[in-house]
Scaffold this motif. Structure first.
Motif, PDB file in Angstrom:
ATOM      1  N   SER A   1       3.431 -12.950  -7.810  1.00 56.43           N
ATOM      2  CA  SER A   1       4.220 -11.721  -7.916  1.00 56.43           C
ATOM      3  C   SER A   1       3.865 -10.919  -9.165  1.00 56.43           C
ATOM      4  CB  SER A   1       5.713 -12.028  -7.874  1.00 56.43           C
ATOM      5  OG  SER A   1       6.056 -12.886  -8.936  1.00 56.43           O
TER       6      SER A   1
ATOM      7  N   ALA B   1       1.085  -8.100  -8.868  1.00 54.67           N
ATOM      8  CA  ALA B   1       1.346  -6.774  -8.297  1.00 54.67           C
ATOM      9  C   ALA B   1       1.216  -5.681  -9.346  1.00 54.67           C
ATOM     10  CB  ALA B   1       2.738  -6.734  -7.666  1.00 54.67           C
TER      11      ALA B   1
ATOM     12  N   ASP C   1       4.728  -1.158 -10.367  1.00 52.24           N
ATOM     13  CA  ASP C   1       4.820  -0.380  -9.134  1.00 52.24           C
ATOM     14  C   ASP C   1       3.681  -0.678  -8.162  1.00 52.24           C
ATOM     15  OD1 ASP C   1       7.101   0.920 -10.153  1.00 52.24           O
ATOM     16  OD2 ASP C   1       5.872   2.459 -11.106  1.00 52.24           O
ATOM     17  N   GLY C   2       3.113  -1.877  -8.216  1.00 53.56           N
ATOM     18  CA  GLY C   2       2.044  -2.247  -7.296  1.00 53.56           C
ATOM     19  C   GLY C   2       0.689  -1.655  -7.638  1.00 53.56           C
ATOM     20  N   ARG C   3       0.552  -1.131  -8.851  1.00 48.81           N
ATOM     21  CA  ARG C   3      -0.705  -0.464  -9.218  1.00 48.81           C
ATOM     22  C   ARG C   3      -1.895  -1.408  -9.244  1.00 48.81           C
ATOM     23  NH1 ARG C   3       1.708   3.285 -14.022  1.00 48.81           N
ATOM     24  NH2 ARG C   3       3.000   4.577 -12.668  1.00 48.81           N
TER      25      ARG C   3
ATOM     26  N   LEU D   1      -2.331  -4.048  -7.369  1.00 48.91           N
ATOM     27  CA  LEU D   1      -2.706  -4.267  -5.975  1.00 48.91           C
ATOM     28  C   LEU D   1      -3.451  -3.056  -5.423  1.00 48.91           C
ATOM     29  CD1 LEU D   1       0.499  -6.001  -4.575  1.00 48.91           C
ATOM     30  CD2 LEU D   1      -1.687  -7.041  -5.203  1.00 48.91           C
TER      31      LEU D   1
ATOM     32  N   ARG E   1      -5.301  -3.862   3.055  1.00 49.48           N
ATOM     33  CA  ARG E   1      -3.995  -4.030   2.425  1.00 49.48           C
ATOM     34  C   ARG E   1      -3.991  -5.371   1.714  1.00 49.48           C
ATOM     35  NH1 ARG E   1      -1.787  -1.365   7.312  1.00 49.48           N
ATOM     36  NH2 ARG E   1      -1.694  -3.374   8.348  1.00 49.48           N
TER      37      ARG E   1
ATOM     38  N   ASP F   1      -1.463  -7.849  -0.558  1.00 51.79           N
ATOM     39  CA  ASP F   1      -0.111  -8.133  -1.030  1.00 51.79           C
ATOM     40  C   ASP F   1      -0.162  -9.376  -1.908  1.00 51.79           C
ATOM     41  OD1 ASP F   1       2.600  -7.991  -1.428  1.00 51.79           O
ATOM     42  OD2 ASP F   1       3.164  -8.513   0.627  1.00 51.79           O
TER      43      ASP F   1
ATOM     44  N   PHE G   1       5.266  -8.720  -2.622  1.00 53.71           N
ATOM     45  CA  PHE G   1       5.673  -7.468  -3.262  1.00 53.71           C
ATOM     46  C   PHE G   1       5.668  -6.299  -2.274  1.00 53.71           C
ATOM     47  CE2 PHE G   1       4.499  -3.435  -5.225  1.00 53.71           C
ATOM     48  CZ  PHE G   1       5.504  -3.282  -6.151  1.00 53.71           C
ATOM     49  N   LYS G   2       4.567  -6.113  -1.569  1.00 58.01           N
ATOM     50  CA  LYS G   2       4.473  -4.965  -0.657  1.00 58.01           C
ATOM     51  C   LYS G   2       5.395  -5.113   0.543  1.00 58.01           C
ATOM     52  CE  LYS G   2       0.202  -2.765  -1.815  1.00 58.01           C
ATOM     53  NZ  LYS G   2      -1.074  -2.273  -1.318  1.00 58.01           N
TER      54      LYS G   2
ATOM     55  N   GLN H   1       8.720  -4.099  -0.701  1.00 54.97           N
ATOM     56  CA  GLN H   1       8.698  -2.654  -0.916  1.00 54.97           C
ATOM     57  C   GLN H   1       8.810  -1.916   0.425  1.00 54.97           C
ATOM     58  OE1 GLN H   1       4.973  -1.010  -2.396  1.00 54.97           O
ATOM     59  NE2 GLN H   1       6.113   0.373  -3.737  1.00 54.97           N
TER      60      GLN H   1
END
Length: 192
Positions: A81, A84, A87-89, A91, A114, A116, A120-121, A124
């Motif tokens: 986790s 990620a 803000d998932g940047r 990934l 994609r 993940d 996380f995604k 989201q």
């Protein structure tokens, strides 16, 4: 509270100042055999992602699959986790690199990817779908469209998909570039 600096961030990733700046793709491919040009996209993607996970070390696990419309990788493990990023940047950056590797080594620039990590995604996307439903109810009651803040294409897509069969509202992406955002409109507005 001090803001973490780049050296601290890189140290957390296992990269020190004394390290030579590696070719990112070669570093991610790790000890895997070099990629030949024009391999199958799934092979290329899996080899690249295995290199990324191997480079990060630790207890990370990887599962890769062809989901039809995209190649997907899921990184698991205790520290997944954290991968990620804000803000998932992180990934997103891994996805950009994977896309570039696919374009070069599989000759395919049309394949979506994609990635993940630690769910996380998925979380989201679930949150965005719930937001979409709440906003759809609000728009249907008020009869007024609702404009969301600009968001990346993948996030807009989650909302479009969540509301595509909604009987009272419709969605539309408007704007250009980083200002592109989504508008949820009442269906009655579309027929007038």
């Amino acid at each position: 509270m001090d803001k973490p600096n780049l050296d601290d961030y890189l140290a957390n990733l296992g990269i020190s100042e004394g390290d030579d700046a590696p070719n990112v793709v070669e570093a991610a491919l790790g000890s895997a055999a070099p990629l030949a040009e024009h391999q199958e996209p799934l092979e290329v993607f899996e080899q690249f992602m295995r290199g990324v996970v191997e480079h990060l070390g630790g207890d990370l696990t990887l599962s890769v699959r062809d989901a039809g419309e995209a190649l997907e990788a899921d990184i698991g493990g205790e520290r997944a986790s954290k991968l990620a990023g804000r803000d998932g940047r992180t990934l997103g950056a891994i996805e950009v690199l994977a896309y570039a590797v696919l374009a070069k080594h599989a000759g395919r620039s049309d394949v979506r990817v994609r990635v993940d990590a630690g769910g996380f995604k998925r979380r989201q996307a679930d949150n965005l779908a719930k937001l979409a439903e709440r906003l759809a109810v609000q728009v249907a009651k008020s009869g007024e469209p609702h404009e969301l803040q600009p968001m990346p294409p993948a996030e807009r897509r989650v909302i479009h998909v969540a509301l595509k069969d909604h009987s009272l509202v419709t969605t539309e992406s408007v704007g250009e570039g980083p200002g592109r955002h989504l508008v949820i409109r009442p269906r009655t507005e579309m027929t007038e």
